[in-house]
Motif scaffolding. Structure first.
Motif, mmCIF file in Angstrom:
data_model
loop_
_atom_site.group_PDB
_atom_site.id
_atom_site.type_symbol
_atom_site.label_atom_id
_atom_site.label_comp_id
_atom_site.label_asym_id
_atom_site.label_seq_id
_atom_site.Cartn_x
_atom_site.Cartn_y
_atom_site.Cartn_z
ATOM 1 N N PRO A 60 -47.117 -10.591 -23.283
ATOM 2 C CA PRO A 60 -46.952 -9.336 -22.536
ATOM 3 C C PRO A 60 -45.999 -9.506 -21.348
ATOM 4 N N VAL A 61 -44.725 -9.255 -21.593
ATOM 5 C CA VAL A 61 -43.741 -9.349 -20.514
ATOM 6 C C VAL A 61 -43.239 -7.945 -20.190
ATOM 7 N N ALA A 62 -42.853 -7.750 -18.960
ATOM 8 C CA ALA A 62 -42.397 -6.434 -18.521
ATOM 9 C C ALA A 62 -41.001 -6.099 -19.063
ATOM 10 N N ARG A 63 -40.152 -7.134 -19.209
ATOM 11 C CA ARG A 63 -38.785 -6.904 -19.666
ATOM 12 C C ARG A 63 -38.477 -7.744 -20.898
ATOM 13 N N ASP A 64 -37.687 -7.189 -21.806
ATOM 14 C CA ASP A 64 -37.251 -7.933 -22.992
ATOM 15 C C ASP A 64 -36.557 -9.229 -22.580
ATOM 16 N N PHE A 65 -35.810 -9.198 -21.500
ATOM 17 C CA PHE A 65 -35.083 -10.353 -20.980
ATOM 18 C C PHE A 65 -36.011 -11.554 -20.762
ATOM 19 N N ASP A 66 -37.275 -11.302 -20.461
ATOM 20 C CA ASP A 66 -38.239 -12.359 -20.114
ATOM 21 C C ASP A 66 -39.074 -12.855 -21.292
ATOM 22 N N ARG A 67 -38.794 -12.364 -22.499
ATOM 23 C CA ARG A 67 -39.592 -12.753 -23.660
ATOM 24 C C ARG A 67 -39.374 -14.228 -24.004
ATOM 25 N N PRO A 68 -40.469 -15.021 -24.127
ATOM 26 C CA PRO A 68 -40.349 -16.454 -24.443
ATOM 27 C C PRO A 68 -40.299 -16.702 -25.954
ATOM 28 N N LEU A 69 -40.088 -17.958 -26.312
ATOM 29 C CA LEU A 69 -40.136 -18.360 -27.724
ATOM 30 C C LEU A 69 -41.573 -18.435 -28.201
#
Length: 177
Positions: A17-26
């Protein structure tokens, strides 16, 4: 002659659950695939003298895993313009590469990377595989008949490698956990 290698980031986690797509992990599969690609790049003698990468979390983590498998960490130039960039924007970045760099690795996102390969390369069997699909953690390597990056033009490159994680380990392909 210049060599351009494109690496699409590894599989990311949509469960985080991240606020921005930019912060999505592997995800775990993405980490395994990236490390395997790193080992393969090392085994095949791929060498880079310049690395340009998107600063998105999934790209940073992809490179961490690739370098782990490769056995050497190369410091990239982080460029936010690469985040979800189109092929024309990526071509602008390629044409602005330092001419002292002969073998560049660019790490980023689709559809821009796939479109860039298709825009730069000539027809052939490997190109058809790119047209079919450019999966996560996949490497495309092209040679360009230029002395300066600013001279790179459409349909001038030869696609010499297209390596998908599933080519190295079938469990890293689609439809497997």
């Amino acid at each position: 002659m210049k060599t351009l290698t494109l690496l699409r980031h590894a599989k990311s986690s949509w469960d985080d659950p991240v606020a921005r797509d930019f912060d999505r992990p592997l995800n775990a599969k993405g980490r395994r695939a990236a490390a395997m690609i790193g080992r393969h790049l090392k085994a095949e003698g791929f060498a880079f003298d310049h690395v340009l990468a998107s600063p998105a979390v999934r790209v940073i983590e992809t490179l961490d895993e690739v370098w782990s498998g490769y056995g050497q960490k190369l410091e990239p130039v982080w460029n936010k313009a690469m985040y979800l960039a189109s092929a024309p924007s990526l071509l602008d970045l390629v044409q602005a590469m330092p001419d002292a760099a002969d073998h560049v690795l660019m790490v980023g996102h689709n559809p821009g990377l796939e479109d860039l390969v298709l825009d730069l390369t000539l027809d052939g069997e490997l190109r058809e595989r790119v047209e079919d699909k450019y999966p996560t953690a996949t490497v495309a390597q092209m040679t360009l008949p230029v002395d300066r990056w600013a001279e790179v033009r459409a349909h001038s490159a030869t696609l010499v490698a297209f390596i998908r994680p599933r080519d190295l380990d079938p469990t890293l392909g689609p439809d497997t956990p």
